[in-house]
Scaffold this motif. Structure first.
Motif, mmCIF file in Angstrom:
data_model
loop_
_atom_site.group_PDB
_atom_site.id
_atom_site.type_symbol
_atom_site.label_atom_id
_atom_site.label_comp_id
_atom_site.label_asym_id
_atom_site.label_seq_id
_atom_site.Cartn_x
_atom_site.Cartn_y
_atom_site.Cartn_z
ATOM 1 N N ALA A 341 10.573 30.985 19.445
ATOM 2 C CA ALA A 341 9.607 32.048 19.004
ATOM 3 C C ALA A 341 8.589 31.076 18.595
ATOM 4 N N LEU A 342 8.796 30.337 17.686
ATOM 5 C CA LEU A 342 7.833 29.598 16.753
ATOM 6 C C LEU A 342 6.982 28.576 17.826
ATOM 7 N N GLU A 343 7.733 28.262 18.700
ATOM 8 C CA GLU A 343 6.971 27.368 19.981
ATOM 9 C C GLU A 343 5.673 28.323 20.469
ATOM 10 N N ALA A 395 5.443 31.296 8.631
ATOM 11 C CA ALA A 395 5.434 30.489 9.986
ATOM 12 C C ALA A 395 4.930 29.120 9.326
ATOM 13 N N ALA A 396 4.066 29.052 8.303
ATOM 14 C CA ALA A 396 3.664 27.795 7.740
ATOM 15 C C ALA A 396 4.802 26.860 7.281
ATOM 16 N N LYS A 397 5.558 27.697 6.463
ATOM 17 C CA LYS A 397 6.727 26.820 6.234
ATOM 18 C C LYS A 397 7.448 26.412 7.414
ATOM 19 N N ALA A 398 7.860 27.284 8.321
ATOM 20 C CA ALA A 398 8.511 26.798 9.504
ATOM 21 C C ALA A 398 8.018 25.648 10.208
ATOM 22 N N ILE A 399 6.763 25.653 10.170
ATOM 23 C CA ILE A 399 6.077 24.780 11.075
ATOM 24 C C ILE A 399 5.519 23.419 10.472
ATOM 25 N N PHE A 400 5.063 23.605 9.146
ATOM 26 C CA PHE A 400 4.512 22.457 8.433
ATOM 27 C C PHE A 400 5.511 22.081 7.564
ATOM 28 N N GLY A 401 6.578 22.881 7.094
ATOM 29 C CA GLY A 401 7.575 22.455 6.309
ATOM 30 C C GLY A 401 7.024 22.345 4.830
ATOM 31 N N GLU A 402 6.173 23.225 4.468
ATOM 32 C CA GLU A 402 5.761 23.325 3.087
ATOM 33 C C GLU A 402 5.552 24.652 2.705
ATOM 34 N N GLU A 403 5.597 25.023 1.461
ATOM 35 C CA GLU A 403 5.295 26.281 0.886
ATOM 36 C C GLU A 403 3.776 26.120 0.701
#
Ligand SMILES: *Cc1c(COP(=O)(O)O)cnc(C)c1O
Length: 406
Positions: A341-343, A395-403
């Motif tokens: 889903a994220l892709e 989504a930002a957390k999941a994709i960029f790995g940051e809060e």
């Protein structure tokens, strides 16, 4: 052998879609559900009700929504031509308001003054709070504590709109527990309160009524694709939580034998117990929150934990009409994992300039597999059930790995 019931004419008078659906509620709610069913039938037959709803859908909600050709995405996938039905462009950002608007007009006819609702991703809570503000109803929204944290933006929106958001702290603290609390409230306050249920779920008449209020999605899509392509699509695709956006798109095409339908459930971390919300993968027949349907339960019938990156798909039961459509082979159901889903979320954002909701991204992930298989002659309509604004932090957390946000 008797032939299965014609899907286009269901449910029956007691809310059965074949062996699914029905009214599994406490005695204290039966009178209210029967009153609701009766008033809904009257409203449906009343041209003034339809005219008022149509005018509100046009002038307030923003219908009709466009059917957008996803040109660059189609090219990138190298297969079927893909159109997106743009429910993301509706007021409040998702399809939920089609149903909320229909039900608030019913509540008015029923003489109720107070509205309650459950919400998962918060989109149904926002839609309900919105119509309550518009028509001057007292509004209480039940939401699991976990969902309140991951959808904080929508909690603020509901409060801006004047709704009281009640945190539900029981169990897994997500949608199922929020529905339990809303039902408890309804049993206690049923006289002056209407419960705006947010998906094609629960006791009769909700699965039928919610479906009917979302049929406008499929009705518009049908005439739009005929105008643009001169033919019906080969496939309809939609994500399936409770199943309201999917059934709204599918239903007006049920009698069109050439049109195939694909519902996409939440595969979470993969199909392992407690790690997903794909009821048709490893689920079983059972009763939950008013309806008999496919659900995720253990050998003792205890409801299992669910997981999805999208709060709006994170629920243990599927709408009974989908269970029926699967059984009679009229629709197929698959799943997309969080990662898939994220892709799809990133691909459609970057190729089409449309940031979808994480729920919607599951449907889009289904299209990514289907389009190349269908080939260049194929034609797909995917329901873009909502926009991704609410999901930016997640989504930002999941994709960029940051809060990104505190
Ligand atoms: C609530 C929601 C869903 C899931 O609910 P359905 O009843 O299955 O449609 C899907 N997409 C969005 C954007 C939602 O808000």
């Amino acid at each position: 052998m008797s032939s299965p019931p014609d899907p286009t004419t269901l449910p029956d008078a007691r809310g059965h879609f074949g062996t699914y659906g029905g009214m599994f509620v406490p005695e204290t709610l039966m009178a209210a559900l029967e009153e609701l069913t009766h008033e809904y039938e009257r409203a449906k037959a009343d041209p003034a009700f339809r005219a008022e709803l149509d005018a509100l859908l046009r002038d307030y909600v923003g219908r009709p929504t466009p059917l957008t050709f996803a040109e660059r995405w189609t090219e990138a996938l190298g297969g079927a031509k893909i159109y997106l039905k743009r429910e993301d462009l509706l007021h409040t950002g998702a399809h939920k308001i089609n149903n909320a608007m229909g039900q608030i007009l019913l509540a008015k006819r029923l003489g109720k003054s107070r509205i309650i609702a459950e919400t998962g991703a918060g989109q149904h809570g926002v839609a309900t709070a919105t119509v309550c503000a518009r028509f001057g109803f007292d509004c209480t929204i039940y939401m699991g504590e976990v969902d309140m944290a991951r959808q904080a933006l929508n909690v603020a929106r509901m409060r801006f709109l004047g709704a009281e958001v009640k945190a539900v702290t029981a169990g897994q603290r997500t949608l199922k527990e929020a529905v339990n609390e809303a039902m408890r409230d309804w049993v206690t306050n049923v006289r002056g309160t209407h419960y705006i249920l947010g998906s094609a779920l629960g006791s009769h008449p909700f699965p039928m009524m919610v479906r009917d209020f979302h049929r406008v999605i499929g009705e518009e899509a049908r005439s739009q694709i005929l105008e643009k392509e001169g033919r019906l699509p080969d496939y309809l695709v939609a994500c399936v939580g409770g199943g309201s956006n999917a059934i709204g798109l599918f239903h007006p095409f049920l009698a069109d034998g050439s049109v195939k339908m694909l519902g996409v459930e939440a595969g979470g971390h993969g199909i392992k117990r407690g790690e997903h919300a794909a009821r048709f993968q490893g689920g079983k027949l059972g009763v939950l929150q008013g309806t008999k349907t496919w659900l995720l339960a253990d050998a003792d019938g205890q409801i299992e934990l669910t997981h999805s990156v999208s709060a709006g798909l994170d629920y243990a039961a599927v709408g009974p009409e989908h269970a029926h459509l699967k059984e009679v082979g009229r629709a197929d159901y698959t799943y997309a994992t969080d990662a898939e889903a994220l892709e799809a979320f990133q691909q459609v954002s970057q190729l089409e300039g449309i940031i979808p909701a994480l729920e919607t991204a599951h449907g889009l992930a289904g299209v990514r597999k289907l389009a190349p298989e269908l080939g260049a002659d194929g034609l797909i309509i995917c329901n873009c059930s909502g926009r991704g604004d609410k999901d930016v932090a997640q989504a930002a957390k999941a994709i960029f790995g940051e809060e990104v946000f505190g």
